[in-house]
Design a protein around this motif. Structure first.
Motif, PDB file in Angstrom:
ATOM      1  N   TYR A 110      16.224 -44.718  18.614  1.00 37.10           N
ATOM      2  CA  TYR A 110      16.105 -43.682  17.603  1.00 37.10           C
ATOM      3  C   TYR A 110      17.445 -43.410  16.937  1.00 37.10           C
ATOM      4  O   TYR A 110      18.470 -43.302  17.601  1.00 37.10           O
ATOM      5  CB  TYR A 110      15.532 -42.398  18.220  1.00 37.10           C
ATOM      6  N   GLU A 111      17.424 -43.291  15.611  1.00 38.67           N
ATOM      7  CA  GLU A 111      18.649 -43.101  14.849  1.00 38.67           C
ATOM      8  C   GLU A 111      18.796 -41.679  14.304  1.00 38.67           C
ATOM      9  O   GLU A 111      19.920 -41.235  14.075  1.00 38.67           O
ATOM     10  CB  GLU A 111      18.689 -44.085  13.675  1.00 38.67           C
ATOM     11  N   TYR A 112      17.694 -41.014  14.067  1.00 40.36           N
ATOM     12  CA  TYR A 112      17.750 -39.677  13.476  1.00 40.36           C
ATOM     13  C   TYR A 112      17.136 -38.678  14.459  1.00 40.36           C
ATOM     14  O   TYR A 112      16.105 -38.957  15.080  1.00 40.36           O
ATOM     15  CB  TYR A 112      16.983 -39.640  12.157  1.00 40.36           C
ATOM     16  N   TRP A 113      17.785 -37.521  14.538  1.00 35.68           N
ATOM     17  CA  TRP A 113      17.381 -36.513  15.524  1.00 35.68           C
ATOM     18  C   TRP A 113      17.276 -35.135  14.877  1.00 35.68           C
ATOM     19  O   TRP A 113      18.073 -34.789  13.992  1.00 35.68           O
ATOM     20  CB  TRP A 113      18.390 -36.454  16.670  1.00 35.68           C
ATOM     21  N   GLY A 114      16.314 -34.351  15.345  1.00 35.56           N
ATOM     22  CA  GLY A 114      16.249 -32.958  14.953  1.00 35.56           C
ATOM     23  C   GLY A 114      17.223 -32.134  15.785  1.00 35.56           C
ATOM     24  O   GLY A 114      17.925 -32.657  16.645  1.00 35.56           O
ATOM     25  N   GLN A 115      17.219 -30.827  15.528  1.00 32.79           N
ATOM     26  CA  GLN A 115      18.170 -29.946  16.202  1.00 32.79           C
ATOM     27  C   GLN A 115      17.715 -29.563  17.599  1.00 32.79           C
ATOM     28  O   GLN A 115      18.502 -29.052  18.399  1.00 32.79           O
ATOM     29  CB  GLN A 115      18.388 -28.678  15.369  1.00 32.79           C
ATOM     30  N   GLY A 116      16.447 -29.792  17.911  1.00 27.19           N
ATOM     31  CA  GLY A 116      15.914 -29.465  19.231  1.00 27.19           C
ATOM     32  C   GLY A 116      15.262 -28.101  19.274  1.00 27.19           C
ATOM     33  O   GLY A 116      15.651 -27.179  18.545  1.00 27.19           O
ATOM     34  N   THR A 117      14.260 -27.984  20.129  1.00 29.54           N
ATOM     35  CA  THR A 117      13.595 -26.707  20.332  1.00 29.54           C
ATOM     36  C   THR A 117      13.357 -26.511  21.828  1.00 29.54           C
ATOM     37  O   THR A 117      12.940 -27.436  22.527  1.00 29.54           O
ATOM     38  CB  THR A 117      12.268 -26.633  19.532  1.00 29.54           C
ATOM     39  N   GLN A 118      13.649 -25.317  22.310  1.00 29.70           N
ATOM     40  CA  GLN A 118      13.577 -25.037  23.743  1.00 29.70           C
ATOM     41  C   GLN A 118      12.138 -24.783  24.172  1.00 29.70           C
ATOM     42  O   GLN A 118      11.427 -23.978  23.552  1.00 29.70           O
ATOM     43  CB  GLN A 118      14.444 -23.822  24.099  1.00 29.70           C
ATOM     44  N   VAL A 119      11.741 -25.443  25.247  1.00 30.44           N
ATOM     45  CA  VAL A 119      10.451 -25.185  25.902  1.00 30.44           C
ATOM     46  C   VAL A 119      10.744 -24.770  27.336  1.00 30.44           C
ATOM     47  O   VAL A 119      11.406 -25.504  28.082  1.00 30.44           O
ATOM     48  CB  VAL A 119       9.547 -26.437  25.886  1.00 30.44           C
ATOM     49  N   THR A 120      10.278 -23.591  27.703  1.00 37.08           N
ATOM     50  CA  THR A 120      10.491 -23.074  29.051  1.00 37.08           C
ATOM     51  C   THR A 120       9.141 -22.783  29.687  1.00 37.08           C
ATOM     52  O   THR A 120       8.338 -22.030  29.114  1.00 37.08           O
ATOM     53  CB  THR A 120      11.347 -21.809  29.039  1.00 37.08           C
ATOM     54  N   VAL A 121       8.901 -23.395  30.843  1.00 37.06           N
ATOM     55  CA  VAL A 121       7.646 -23.190  31.567  1.00 37.06           C
ATOM     56  C   VAL A 121       7.982 -22.428  32.838  1.00 37.06           C
ATOM     57  O   VAL A 121       8.594 -22.963  33.762  1.00 37.06           O
ATOM     58  CB  VAL A 121       6.955 -24.519  31.892  1.00 37.06           C
TER      59      VAL A 121
END
Length: 123
Positions: A110-121
């Motif tokens: 993968y060359e392009y990435w988003g900023q990320g989003t937190q998932v907490t379970v």
């Protein structure tokens, strides 16, 4: 360049569900596949799921098979990750990613990435 914007993370109890979204823009024509990876605290980023840009060839990591489903909305250039039966070990920052390769089952493709989003379970 491809820009990716994720949304939909949050806090959920074990056994619950969340849906993540990722909107792609920019040089869409260069995308071969879209995927999701995740990174838990003090762990390396790991591949979760991928789908070719035409919506075919879904590929899931063993840890999420049967629980997670990736899909795509052609009209909106958006991919989704439906996460069901969530477990505490699914807790991580989830990253949307784009690859020029038609079939991309590895984080390194993968060359392009988003900023990320937190998932907490957690209960």
């Amino acid at each position: 360049q491809v820009q990716l914007v994720e949304s939909g993370g949050g806090l959920v109890q074990p056994g619950g569900a969340l849906r993540l979204s990722c909107a792609a823009s920019g040089s869409i024509f260069s995308i071969g596949a879209m995927g999701w990876c995740r990174q838990a605290p003090d762990k390396e980023r790991e591949f979760v799921v991928a789908i070719s840009w035409n919506g075919r060839n879904p590929y899931y990591a063993d840890s999420v098979k049967g629980r997670f489903t990736m899909s795509r909305d052609n009209a909106k250039n958006t991919v989704y990750l439906q996460m069901n039966s969530l477990k505490p070990e699914d807790t991580a920052v989830y990253y949307c990613a784009a690859s020029p390769t038609y079939f991309a089952s590895s984080r390194d493709q993968y060359e392009y990435w988003g900023q990320g989003t937190q998932v907490t379970v957690s209960s």
